[in-house]
Design a protein around this motif. Sequence first.
Motif, short mmCIF file in Angstrom:
data_model
loop_
_atom_site.label_atom_id
_atom_site.label_comp_id
_atom_site.label_asym_id
_atom_site.label_seq_id
_atom_site.Cartn_x
_atom_site.Cartn_y
_atom_site.Cartn_z
N ALA A 117 -56.43 5.20 28.75
CA ALA A 117 -56.32 4.11 29.10
C ALA A 117 -55.54 3.25 27.88
O ALA A 117 -54.74 2.31 28.36
N GLU A 118 -55.33 3.35 26.43
CA GLU A 118 -54.45 3.46 25.91
C GLU A 118 -52.82 3.50 25.79
O GLU A 118 -51.74 2.62 25.37
N THR A 119 -52.48 3.85 26.90
CA THR A 119 -51.29 4.93 27.45
C THR A 119 -51.08 4.65 28.62
O THR A 119 -49.92 3.67 29.07
N ASP A 120 -51.97 4.68 29.40
CA ASP A 120 -51.00 4.72 30.81
C ASP A 120 -52.55 3.44 31.25
O ASP A 120 -53.46 3.93 31.93
N ASN A 121 -51.61 2.31 31.29
CA ASN A 121 -52.36 0.99 31.71
C ASN A 121 -51.16 -0.48 32.18
O ASN A 121 -51.92 -1.17 32.19
N GLN A 122 -50.14 0.24 33.08
CA GLN A 122 -49.03 -0.67 33.54
C GLN A 122 -49.44 -0.88 34.97
O GLN A 122 -49.82 0.54 36.02
N TYR A 123 -48.93 -1.73 36.11
CA TYR A 123 -48.53 -1.57 36.74
C TYR A 123 -48.15 -0.59 37.56
O TYR A 123 -47.04 -0.42 36.93
N PRO A 124 -47.67 -0.22 39.28
CA PRO A 124 -46.90 0.33 39.96
C PRO A 124 -45.33 -0.13 38.87
O PRO A 124 -45.05 -1.32 39.15
N VAL A 125 -44.42 0.75 39.10
CA VAL A 125 -42.79 0.23 38.36
C VAL A 125 -42.25 -0.40 39.62
O VAL A 125 -42.72 -0.35 41.15
N GLY A 126 -41.76 -1.39 39.11
CA GLY A 126 -40.74 -2.74 40.43
C GLY A 126 -42.19 -3.61 40.92
O GLY A 126 -41.77 -4.53 41.65
N TRP A 127 -43.31 -3.33 40.17
CA TRP A 127 -44.48 -4.37 39.51
C TRP A 127 -44.11 -5.03 38.90
O TRP A 127 -43.90 -5.33 37.28
N SER A 128 -43.82 -7.16 38.62
CA SER A 128 -44.12 -7.91 37.42
C SER A 128 -44.99 -7.62 36.69
O SER A 128 -46.38 -7.40 37.28
N ARG A 129 -45.04 -8.06 35.56
CA ARG A 129 -46.41 -7.97 34.25
C ARG A 129 -47.24 -8.52 35.23
O ARG A 129 -49.09 -8.53 34.73
N TRP A 130 -46.73 -9.60 36.51
CA TRP A 130 -48.73 -9.98 36.99
C TRP A 130 -48.70 -9.43 38.04
O TRP A 130 -49.73 -9.52 38.77
N GLY A 131 -48.34 -8.68 38.12
CA GLY A 131 -48.41 -8.08 39.51
C GLY A 131 -47.52 -8.58 40.83
O GLY A 131 -48.10 -7.32 42.06
N GLY A 132 -46.50 -9.36 40.73
CA GLY A 132 -45.49 -9.70 41.46
C GLY A 132 -44.46 -8.59 41.90
O GLY A 132 -44.88 -7.07 41.44
#
Length: 315
Positions: free
Chosen positions: A30-45
């Motif tokens: 979790a310390e490294t793999d913790n981002q939304y998928p590519v193409g998503w904003s920081r809020w998930g937009g």
Amino acid sequence: MGQSLHLNWPGKTQSTEVLDAYLRSELKNAETDNQYPVGWSRWGGWLEKKFEATGWFRSEHDGRRWWLVDPDGYAFFSNGMCYGHRTGIYALADRLETLYTWLPPHDRLYQNAWCTGDAIPQYVVRNGLDAARKRVFVNFPRVNMMRIFGEDWLNAWITINAARMHRWGINTLGVGVNDYTDEATHTFLARSGIPFVITFKYFALTKECIFRDFPDVFSEAYERAAQEMAERELAPWRNAQGLIGYFVTNEPEWLMLEGVNLAEKLLQQSGATASKQTMITYLKEQYTGGIELLNAAWNTAFISFDDLLTPVTDL
């Protein structure tokens, strides 16, 4: 560990050693793999469709359809998880001690794994406050985190679960986000950055209700109670950018029977509640020709609209 001793299933945790290895592996990942998928904003937009950024969630029509818009202005499709922030589910412990092979001690480490029923609003709604205070609950998911991470268990839990939801594309926490009164809700939401909706813990009621917990919504008492409810429930979230919206209640008791017609329930009531008075005013406006037109439409024999103030049970 809070599991059934009599059943087995794929993935069942067979020992505390297995639990330790699994949770520590999850935390490291979790310390490294913790981002939304590519193409998503920081809020998930959705980065491919942009509107004006206002710093808050809002809605906008693009000429074809309505969109939710995230604080940075990106189109937002809510993919939500109910209770996604919750640190485990409570189970009744008192009067059921013989069903457990072990219960955690009431010491400093495990103190946040215990609560009484008054810390669970939905339990209070269904059982009453006095009865809730007398019941004791234990939270085994928390117990298991405490076993492995000690007093730092909450930080580990937030890191693991926030990362999971980002990886899985969960961009909304919904409905019961603030349901337990002992949850570190604000801490989790601030650190995870996941948008959310809240549900008011205590719905505004009136002394006289129309049916079960459906209040006299046209009364001055309800207007005051609703105002107080909104100020109390929304004040803690005043500056929360991740707040999408809110539910005023969850699973109301009046909705638990199939085929309930609130207008019929209102007519069946005695007394001149504000809601009944409002309904009669509405009916007068619909049947401007007088009570005779209503009688013809309803197949009734009322003398005047005032007859509706008494219980009407034979429609």
